[in-house]
Design an enzyme around this catalytic site. Sequence first.
Site, PDB file in Angstrom:
ATOM      1  N   LYS A   1       0.840  -1.203   0.000  1.00 46.53           N
ATOM      2  CA  LYS A   1       0.000   0.000   0.000  1.00 46.53           C
ATOM      3  C   LYS A   1       0.879   1.259   0.000  1.00 46.53           C
ATOM      4  CE  LYS A   1      -0.287  -0.599   4.982  1.00 46.53           C
ATOM      5  NZ  LYS A   1      -0.994  -1.281   6.061  1.00 46.53           N
TER       6      LYS A   1
ATOM      7  N   ARG B   1      -9.980  -0.987  15.329  1.00 53.99           N
ATOM      8  CA  ARG B   1      -9.847  -0.181  14.128  1.00 53.99           C
ATOM      9  C   ARG B   1     -10.746  -0.848  13.089  1.00 53.99           C
ATOM     10  NH1 ARG B   1      -3.963   0.874  11.503  1.00 53.99           N
ATOM     11  NH2 ARG B   1      -4.472  -1.170  10.674  1.00 53.99           N
TER      12      ARG B   1
ATOM     13  N   TYR C   1      15.091  30.650   5.852  1.00 51.89           N
ATOM     14  CA  TYR C   1      13.917  31.323   6.408  1.00 51.89           C
ATOM     15  C   TYR C   1      14.067  31.567   7.908  1.00 51.89           C
ATOM     16  CZ  TYR C   1      11.091  30.660   2.187  1.00 51.89           C
ATOM     17  OH  TYR C   1      10.582  30.720   0.926  1.00 51.89           O
TER      18      TYR C   1
ATOM     19  N   MET D   1      10.731  24.323   1.202  1.00 54.62           N
ATOM     20  CA  MET D   1       9.875  23.410   0.435  1.00 54.62           C
ATOM     21  C   MET D   1      10.688  22.574  -0.552  1.00 54.62           C
ATOM     22  SD  MET D   1       6.703  24.269  -2.102  1.00 54.62           S
ATOM     23  CE  MET D   1       5.798  25.222  -0.889  1.00 54.62           C
TER      24      MET D   1
END
Length: 339
Positions: free
Chosen positions: A34, A125, A239, A287
């Site tokens: 997955k 769950r 930053y 980023m």
Amino acid sequence: MHRPLRLRCDPAALVRNYDVLRKTSGVEAGAAVKANGYGLGADEVVSLLLRAGCRDFFVSTWWEAAGIRGLADQGVAVLHGLGPDDQPLAGCRPVLNSVDQVARWKASPYVTEPCDIMVDTGINRLGLSLSQLDALDGLIIHTIHSHLACADQDHPLNDLQLQRFREVRTTISAQRFSLANSAGVFLGPEFAFDLVRPGLALYGGIPRPEARNHISPVAKLEAQVLQIRSVRVGESIGYNATFVADADLRVAILNIGYADGYWRSFSAIGAAWVDNVRCPVIGRVSMDLVAINVSDVASLAEGDWVELDFDLESAARQTRMSQYELLTGLGHRFERLWS
Ligand SMILES: *Cc1c(COP(=O)(O)O)cnc(C)c1O
């Protein structure tokens, strides 16, 4: 198009980890693929593990099953089961998780095919609870699963879930029973039943201390140097000026950032390796960019590649993120190289 960011994945390490998990459990191992094979690329992972003899694959949704090359007609189990909007795929089994899902399967034309069942033995769950097992009458059950809540710790729930799962096995019949994820494999052979379902450890994660020295790292992060700059003493970097140079520094700006899953929590904590010299991340992770201190590697130049330190256990400890988050966060901008 050239990509200045690579995830270099080691096929031999993946297969070795698969073999370790099989040997340790003493039974067959399926593979949780997955989330794009935990970020490493599900197509490649499936193709390599098929060649290594793996016959069971686990995805979350039908959409994931349909998107993985060469998977559809293999032994795929869809962990989230059959929802009201799902259309089963040939060759894939739903892992039915609730009385409603069982009823939906029974009402469908697929009911003559085998299905898997998830039984909840304590995680609360997904899964039918122990009092709901009567609902399973009439189904052709391939594998009955349950999932451990605390396998990465020593916790009383592990043995409680084991006892409950043993009771399930005396109550309902199925071809196979499966309880253990990666961490469960290292809890001991009594947790193995007929099939284990590792994900993390296949990809080099260390789910419990017992796995250290047995599981090999699979993925390396490599980023290209975009620019080398000199930063004078007293100047800040990045930053919010969180880092101020206490000496004249040589700094490399790398093509990686939090949009790639190199999270802001690596700021001032992470490092890259250049010729076996550790070059710390300085200032904030942006980023798309990271600055590292390369004052001790005079040879590094624009266009060179560096390897980010991505040792999963220590990175998880340092960033307070899980090894799962670190792997599955690896973004789509990496060129994933399996060689
Ligand atoms: C994801 C998942 C696994 C694999 O777990 P790891 O901890 O990554 O080994 C196994 N079983 C189920 C039900 C899962 O959802």
